[in-house]
Design a protein around this motif. Structure first.
Motif, short mmCIF file in Angstrom:
data_model
loop_
_atom_site.label_atom_id
_atom_site.label_comp_id
_atom_site.label_asym_id
_atom_site.label_seq_id
_atom_site.Cartn_x
_atom_site.Cartn_y
_atom_site.Cartn_z
N THR A 153 0.81 -1.23 0.00
CA THR A 153 0.00 0.00 0.00
C THR A 153 0.84 1.28 0.00
O THR A 153 0.32 2.34 -0.34
CB THR A 153 -0.94 0.03 1.22
OG1 THR A 153 -0.18 -0.24 2.40
CG2 THR A 153 -2.03 -1.02 1.08
N ASN A 154 2.10 1.18 0.38
CA ASN A 154 2.95 2.37 0.46
C ASN A 154 4.27 2.19 -0.27
O ASN A 154 5.31 2.70 0.16
CB ASN A 154 3.21 2.74 1.93
CG ASN A 154 1.95 3.18 2.64
OD1 ASN A 154 1.29 4.12 2.22
ND2 ASN A 154 1.59 2.48 3.70
N GLY A 155 4.22 1.46 -1.38
CA GLY A 155 5.40 1.32 -2.21
C GLY A 155 6.43 0.34 -1.66
O GLY A 155 6.14 -0.49 -0.79
N ILE A 156 7.63 0.44 -2.20
CA ILE A 156 8.74 -0.46 -1.83
C ILE A 156 9.75 0.32 -1.01
O ILE A 156 10.13 1.45 -1.37
CB ILE A 156 9.41 -1.03 -3.09
CG1 ILE A 156 8.40 -1.88 -3.89
CG2 ILE A 156 10.63 -1.87 -2.72
CD1 ILE A 156 8.92 -2.33 -5.25
N ILE A 157 10.19 -0.26 0.08
CA ILE A 157 11.24 0.33 0.91
C ILE A 157 12.53 -0.44 0.66
O ILE A 157 12.61 -1.64 0.94
CB ILE A 157 10.87 0.28 2.40
CG1 ILE A 157 9.54 0.99 2.66
CG2 ILE A 157 11.98 0.90 3.24
CD1 ILE A 157 9.02 0.84 4.09
N GLU A 158 13.51 0.22 0.09
CA GLU A 158 14.81 -0.40 -0.13
C GLU A 158 15.61 -0.37 1.17
O GLU A 158 15.57 0.60 1.92
CB GLU A 158 15.59 0.36 -1.21
CG GLU A 158 14.89 0.41 -2.58
CD GLU A 158 15.00 -0.90 -3.35
OE1 GLU A 158 15.71 -1.82 -2.88
OE2 GLU A 158 14.36 -0.99 -4.42
N ASN A 159 16.32 -1.45 1.43
CA ASN A 159 17.14 -1.56 2.64
C ASN A 159 16.33 -1.17 3.88
O ASN A 159 16.73 -0.34 4.69
CB ASN A 159 18.39 -0.67 2.53
CG ASN A 159 19.44 -1.06 3.55
OD1 ASN A 159 19.56 -2.22 3.95
ND2 ASN A 159 20.22 -0.08 4.01
N GLY A 160 15.15 -1.78 4.01
CA GLY A 160 14.22 -1.42 5.06
C GLY A 160 14.28 -2.33 6.27
O GLY A 160 14.93 -3.37 6.27
N CYS A 161 13.56 -1.89 7.31
CA CYS A 161 13.51 -2.62 8.57
C CYS A 161 12.06 -2.72 9.06
O CYS A 161 11.24 -1.83 8.79
CB CYS A 161 14.33 -1.91 9.65
SG CYS A 161 16.04 -1.55 9.19
N ILE A 162 11.78 -3.77 9.80
CA ILE A 162 10.47 -3.94 10.43
C ILE A 162 10.70 -4.38 11.87
O ILE A 162 11.42 -5.35 12.12
CB ILE A 162 9.62 -5.00 9.70
CG1 ILE A 162 9.44 -4.66 8.22
CG2 ILE A 162 8.25 -5.13 10.38
CD1 ILE A 162 8.71 -5.75 7.43
N LEU A 163 10.06 -3.66 12.79
CA LEU A 163 10.09 -4.05 14.20
C LEU A 163 8.76 -4.69 14.56
O LEU A 163 7.70 -4.08 14.36
CB LEU A 163 10.35 -2.84 15.10
CG LEU A 163 10.35 -3.13 16.61
CD1 LEU A 163 11.46 -4.12 16.98
CD2 LEU A 163 10.50 -1.83 17.40
N VAL A 164 8.82 -5.91 15.08
CA VAL A 164 7.64 -6.68 15.44
C VAL A 164 7.60 -6.82 16.95
O VAL A 164 8.60 -7.19 17.58
CB VAL A 164 7.67 -8.07 14.79
CG1 VAL A 164 6.54 -8.95 15.31
CG2 VAL A 164 7.62 -7.95 13.27
#
Length: 386
Positions: free
Chosen positions: A13-24
């Motif tokens: 829904t908000n495009g592609i994040i290159e070299n991204g992170c996700i905190l769960v």
């Protein structure tokens, strides 16, 4: 707490994040972005060189109701003794111990709408479930999703052999109309009775099951392949003012302009495999492309076990191969499916606050050589490639 780093993140829904992170954290996506710092107490997953997607969603299948490698003993999707069975519930037949659930998780599919087959005019209640767990009650996202109904060849075939209605398409439509009319009358009597038990109509389990439909709380989930059957489902939904989703919609490409004007969402498929009956003779992977370009909202299904659930990405890839834009093909197994199932507040995209159903892929899921490296459901790692 889990921290995924160095990932190419397809948020949908908000495009592609290159070299991204996700905190769960606590089963949810707490943060997502490109400049996050891992908390000291987080398990770190380095997704360098890999692609991250939301868990894929199959908006129409029968997982857990026709079990893998079993015949009659594992066949629990069609109660072929009565053409009108709205009181049946998928949740009472789903076996989460079936190996199909493990296969789906390993294929990046984390959620499915599953329910009765199409033998009956009204088959019963579909549910939305997560695909990891050992007790279905704990896997439910929406227990009462939709009321399955069926048009076309299947009810005719089942009940013609029994010399019962419906033996024709007219009979199928009449059975559905009759049940809807009775359900509306039953609801009106209940509402008129109020708190006066003496005026309450006699309890009817079938009509009670139809109340969410007539009250507009859930849609009819209408199995309809052929164009004329699709139009019949729409005609009846409009007559009674009830919600509707179009399931299979095999000839949707022939009537896409009409369907766009009507505005009912469609769950298309299964488009892979042979044309096993006459109403599939115009089956094509072009259908999603033509419908999207006309302005229809679509999802793509496997109809598992017709196509094993783990091949849902392949079905989307084959639609992309014949012209459906990649982003639209991805939406058809993520956010569009979530929106049609009315679970998009929790699922279908990678956004802060949503369920941490996350899949890390080695390669792109539309590449047949791609493999799932890690699958998370509700923030828990449930599969890790050895």
């Amino acid at each position: 707490m889990i921290f995924i780093k160095n990932a190419k993140i397809y948020t949908i829904t908000n495009g592609i994040i290159e070299n991204g992170c996700i905190l769960v954290d606590d089963g949810k996506i707490k943060e997502i972005g490109s400049d996050l710092v891992a908390p000291l107490d987080a398990e770190v997953i380095d997704a360098g060189g890999k692609n991250v997607f939301p868990g894929f969603i199959d908006a129409h299948c029968h997982i857990g109701m026709w079990e893998e490698g079993i015949g009659f003993e594992g066949s629990d999707g069609n109660e072929m003794t009565d053409p009108v069975t709205p009181h049946l519930r998928a949740i009472d037949a789903i076996n989460p111990m079936d190996e199909a659930f493990t296969n789906a998780i390993q294929g990046g599919v984390t959620t499915a709408a599953t329910g009765p087959g199409s033998a009956n005019v009204i088959g019963g209640v579909f549910s939305v479930i997560k695909l990891h767990g050992d007790r279905v009650d704990d896997m439910v996202v929406r227990e009462t999703l939709a009321m399955k109904c069926a048009f076309g060849e299947n009810p005719k075939r089942v009940y013609a052999d029994k010399k019962m209605t419906p033996m024709t398409r007219m009979g199928t439509a009449a059975k559905l109309r009759e049940t809807l009319a009775k359900a509306f009358e039953y609801n009106q009597k209940k509402e008129a009775a109020g708190d006066d038990a003496s005026k309450m109509p006699a309890y009817d389990m079938k009509l009670e099951a139809m109340l969410p439909v007539v009250k507009g709380e859930i849609p009819l989930k209408a199995h309809a392949h052929r164009a004329d059957d699709i139009f019949t489902s729409i005609r009846i939904a409009k007559e009674f003012g009830v919600k509707l989703t179009l399931e299979h919609c095999t000839e949707g490409h022939l009537i896409a302009d009409h369907l766009a004007k009507e505005g009912y969402p469609a769950i298309v498929g299964p488009s892979f495999g042979n044309k096993s009956k006459f109403e599939l003779n115009k089956k094509t992977f072009d259908t999603p492309k033509v419908m999207v370009e006309a302005g229809c909202k679509i999802a793509i299904m496997t109809d598992s076990p017709v196509i094993p659930l783990e091949y849902l990405p392949m079905c989307a890839a084959l639609a992309h191969r014949v012209g459906l834009e990649e982003v639209e093909a991805l939406k058809a197994i993520t956010i569009n499916a979530a929106e049609i199932l009315e679970v998009s507040d929790r699922l279908g995209s990678l956004e802060a606050g949503k369920d941490a159903d996350i899949v890390i892929w080695e390669g792109h899921p539309f590449d047949l050589q791609a493999k799932v490296a890690v699958t998370l459901v509700n923030g828990e790692v449930v599969y890790r490639k050895s």
